[in-house]
Design a protein around this motif. Structure first.
Motif, PDB file in Angstrom:
ATOM      1  N   UNK A 331     -21.960 -12.270  -5.729  1.00  0.00           N
ATOM      2  CA  UNK A 331     -21.444 -11.231  -4.857  1.00  0.00           C
ATOM      3  C   UNK A 331     -20.687 -10.207  -5.700  1.00  0.00           C
ATOM      4  N   UNK A 332     -20.906  -8.949  -5.439  1.00  0.00           N
ATOM      5  CA  UNK A 332     -20.150  -7.901  -6.117  1.00  0.00           C
ATOM      6  C   UNK A 332     -19.194  -7.319  -5.081  1.00  0.00           C
ATOM      7  N   UNK A 333     -17.919  -7.677  -5.210  1.00  0.00           N
ATOM      8  CA  UNK A 333     -16.907  -7.287  -4.253  1.00  0.00           C
ATOM      9  C   UNK A 333     -15.986  -6.269  -4.916  1.00  0.00           C
ATOM     10  N   UNK A 334     -16.073  -5.015  -4.452  1.00  0.00           N
ATOM     11  CA  UNK A 334     -15.270  -3.937  -5.021  1.00  0.00           C
ATOM     12  C   UNK A 334     -15.392  -3.902  -6.549  1.00  0.00           C
ATOM     13  N   UNK A 335     -16.616  -4.114  -7.016  1.00  0.00           N
ATOM     14  CA  UNK A 335     -16.900  -4.040  -8.438  1.00  0.00           C
ATOM     15  C   UNK A 335     -16.621  -5.301  -9.220  1.00  0.00           C
ATOM     16  N   UNK A 336     -16.155  -6.359  -8.542  1.00  0.00           N
ATOM     17  CA  UNK A 336     -15.840  -7.619  -9.211  1.00  0.00           C
ATOM     18  C   UNK A 336     -16.940  -8.637  -8.904  1.00  0.00           C
ATOM     19  N   UNK A 337     -17.448  -9.311  -9.944  1.00  0.00           N
ATOM     20  CA  UNK A 337     -18.470 -10.343  -9.758  1.00  0.00           C
ATOM     21  C   UNK A 337     -17.822 -11.633  -9.248  1.00  0.00           C
ATOM     22  N   UNK A 338     -18.316 -12.133  -8.120  1.00  0.00           N
ATOM     23  CA  UNK A 338     -17.751 -13.337  -7.505  1.00  0.00           C
ATOM     24  C   UNK A 338     -18.881 -14.288  -7.152  1.00  0.00           C
ATOM     25  N   UNK A 339     -18.760 -15.564  -7.574  1.00  0.00           N
ATOM     26  CA  UNK A 339     -19.695 -16.597  -7.167  1.00  0.00           C
ATOM     27  C   UNK A 339     -19.064 -17.439  -6.057  1.00  0.00           C
ATOM     28  N   UNK A 340     -19.840 -17.830  -5.051  1.00  0.00           N
ATOM     29  CA  UNK A 340     -19.296 -18.704  -4.005  1.00  0.00           C
ATOM     30  C   UNK A 340     -18.638 -19.966  -4.565  1.00  0.00           C
ATOM     31  N   UNK A 341     -19.159 -20.490  -5.676  1.00  0.00           N
ATOM     32  CA  UNK A 341     -18.582 -21.702  -6.256  1.00  0.00           C
ATOM     33  C   UNK A 341     -17.136 -21.489  -6.686  1.00  0.00           C
ATOM     34  N   UNK A 342     -16.771 -20.247  -7.060  1.00  0.00           N
ATOM     35  CA  UNK A 342     -15.388 -19.973  -7.439  1.00  0.00           C
ATOM     36  C   UNK A 342     -14.464 -20.112  -6.233  1.00  0.00           C
ATOM     37  N   UNK A 343     -14.955 -19.711  -5.074  1.00  0.00           N
ATOM     38  CA  UNK A 343     -14.176 -19.857  -3.847  1.00  0.00           C
ATOM     39  C   UNK A 343     -14.024 -21.334  -3.504  1.00  0.00           C
ATOM     40  N   UNK A 344     -15.116 -22.106  -3.674  1.00  0.00           N
ATOM     41  CA  UNK A 344     -15.053 -23.548  -3.423  1.00  0.00           C
ATOM     42  C   UNK A 344     -14.040 -24.219  -4.336  1.00  0.00           C
ATOM     43  N   UNK A 345     -13.992 -23.796  -5.594  1.00  0.00           N
ATOM     44  CA  UNK A 345     -13.062 -24.400  -6.548  1.00  0.00           C
ATOM     45  C   UNK A 345     -11.622 -24.241  -6.083  1.00  0.00           C
ATOM     46  N   UNK A 346     -11.317 -23.097  -5.475  1.00  0.00           N
ATOM     47  CA  UNK A 346      -9.968 -22.883  -4.953  1.00  0.00           C
ATOM     48  C   UNK A 346      -9.755 -23.713  -3.699  1.00  0.00           C
ATOM     49  N   UNK A 347     -10.723 -23.728  -2.811  1.00  0.00           N
ATOM     50  CA  UNK A 347     -10.577 -24.455  -1.544  1.00  0.00           C
ATOM     51  C   UNK A 347     -10.303 -25.933  -1.736  1.00  0.00           C
ATOM     52  N   UNK A 348     -10.940 -26.535  -2.742  1.00  0.00           N
ATOM     53  CA  UNK A 348     -10.814 -27.986  -2.892  1.00  0.00           C
ATOM     54  C   UNK A 348      -9.425 -28.403  -3.375  1.00  0.00           C
ATOM     55  N   UNK A 349      -8.596 -27.408  -3.740  1.00  0.00           N
ATOM     56  CA  UNK A 349      -7.223 -27.736  -4.121  1.00  0.00           C
ATOM     57  C   UNK A 349      -6.312 -27.847  -2.901  1.00  0.00           C
TER      58      UNK A 349
END
Length: 436
Positions: A331-349
């Protein structure tokens, strides 16, 4: 079985000899029988008859999914259609489908590759393999089915859907290994619990071979707790064969590639440069011995790495790490590359939230990207406390901002309110493109 066990523990020098001899035949067969390959090899200055080492393969051009689509349906086949005994296709939901053909040899190879997952699960002919991947043009159902037959196990071809019947069969017929998407396994577990059952006690499962979508370590732990079994990740794609290209062993320390059938490279997705073991990049696969639909340097778009060293299980085939994301799912969000897995990594904390989430992407009145993470809380969370909800949403949002360098709104929802699927879970809803 003895040949498979032997090859799984063979010295890697022997595996590389098998790869080189197979790839020599593959590139010549592609050049002589597939006009696309003849044209692309010639344009790249790659001489298939001169290949003398695995490193020489790097001179060959890449193949992409679009190349396969452009040659739909049969122009990528390297054998006459009369030798093709089975055909599978991708869904084609984002364009023309990709087509895979299988000779008798290819089907035997496919069954043996998936059967390695059953071997890794300490399985045998005594196992009852419950297959609830979808059957048909999708490769999941029949790939697992052929693997069970290759092992001489008993196979229950349930296919997907009719969850209450799945549960009854799991409870009453003694299924020991289940093959389906991880999200559907979770749906089965949660539905069984809602029916008043304890799947950890009432089912007979020892292992699950789950693939076709990424899942986090946290999701794996939840599955293993609810179903009291061992979860093994399986990787594959229609363009190269189907499930069985690589599968985790009981150690859960990476997926063993079926290296006697597939040669893997990891490349920098931007430059195409081959990366050393241990570095993350895009997985590229070349067929070693496929007859009907071989691929040479196929760009999978999947992000992973070759794990250095030998697995504690003692098997010698190299391992890939669990898929980190896809270059085309980034995903390119406001010019920043974001993978869904990065969001998962935060959620699991955050133990207060479950493994069920959905990412919604829209634009605001200024046409700026707006990202909302919908996440289910766990049943023991006090959802009636507005203050607790707001505090947790702010904590998750702040940690996401730190990890991603982009703002994400967080909306917590009650358990079981995000739609479940009998196949792949829908994790991303991109309203910017009108995808619902």
């Amino acid at each position: 079985m003895s040949r498979t066990q032997e090859i799984l523990h063979a010295p890697h020098e022997q595996i590389e000899e098998i790869q080189l001899e197979g790839i020599k035949k593959t590139v010549i067969a592609c050049y002589e029988n597939v006009p696309f390959y003849k044209r692309s090899f010639d344009e790249a200055g790659f001489d298939p008859y001169a290949l003398s080492s695995l490193e020489d393969l790097r001179r060959a051009p890449f193949v992409t999914k679009q190349d396969l689509r452009d040659n739909y349906p049969y122009k990528m086949f390297a054998t006459p259609l009369s030798k093709v005994k089975e055909i599978h296709m991708s869904s084609g939901t984002t364009g023309v489908a990709t087509v895979g053909g299988y000779t008798e040899h290819d089907l035997e190879t496919w069954g043996e590759c998936f059967a390695r997952g059953i071997i890794y699960a300490n399985g045998s002919e005594k196992d009852i393999v419950h297959v609830c991947y979808g059957y048909g043009l999708f490769t999941g159902g029949l790939g697992a089915h052929y693997g069970g037959l290759w092992m001489d196990s008993t196979v229950i071809p349930m296919s997907a859907g009719n969850t209450e019947r799945q549960i009854r069969v799991l409870k009453e017929m003694g299924s020991t290994i289940i093959c389906c998407t991880p999200s559907y396994a979770m749906h089965i577990a949660d539905t069984a619990i809602e029916m008043g059952l304890d799947p950890a006690r009432d089912f007979h499962l020892r292992a699950g071979i789950h693939g076709a979508e990424p899942f986090s370590d946290n999701f794996r732990r939840d599955l293993e707790r609810k179903l009291n079994y061992h979860v093994l990740d399986v990787y594959g794609l229609t363009e190269t064969m189907g499930p069985g290209v690589a599968i985790e062993c009981w150690e859960q320390q990476g997926l063993h590639l079926a290296e006697d059938h597939f040669y893997a490279e990891i490349i920098d997705p931007n430059t195409g440069e081959v990366l050393p073991d241990g570095e993350w990049g895009e997985l590229v696969l070349t067929s070693v011995d496929r007859e009907a639909s071989p691929v040479v340097r196929y760009r999978t778009r999947d992000i992973t790495r070759i794990i250095p060293g030998t697995c504690p299980c003692g098997r010698t085939h190299r391992r890939i790490d669990r898929i980190h994301g896809r270059t085309d799912d980034m995903l390119i969000i406001r010019g920043v590359n974001v993978f869904p897995s990065q969001i998962e990594d935060v959620m699991k904390t955050f133990p207060q939230v479950s493994s069920w989430y959905q990412i919604e992407i829209d634009t605001d009145q200024r046409s700026l990207d707006l990202v909302t993470l919908k996440a289910e809380v766990n049943p023991d969370f006090d959802f009636d406390s507005v203050a607790a909800i707001e505090r947790l949403q702010q904590e998750i949002s702040a940690r996401l901002k730190t990890a991603l360098s982009v703002g994400v709104r967080v909306r917590l929802v009650e358990p079981k309110t995000i739609a479940r699927s009998e196949g792949k879970a829908k994790r991303i809803v991109d309203l910017r493109r009108g995808i619902k």
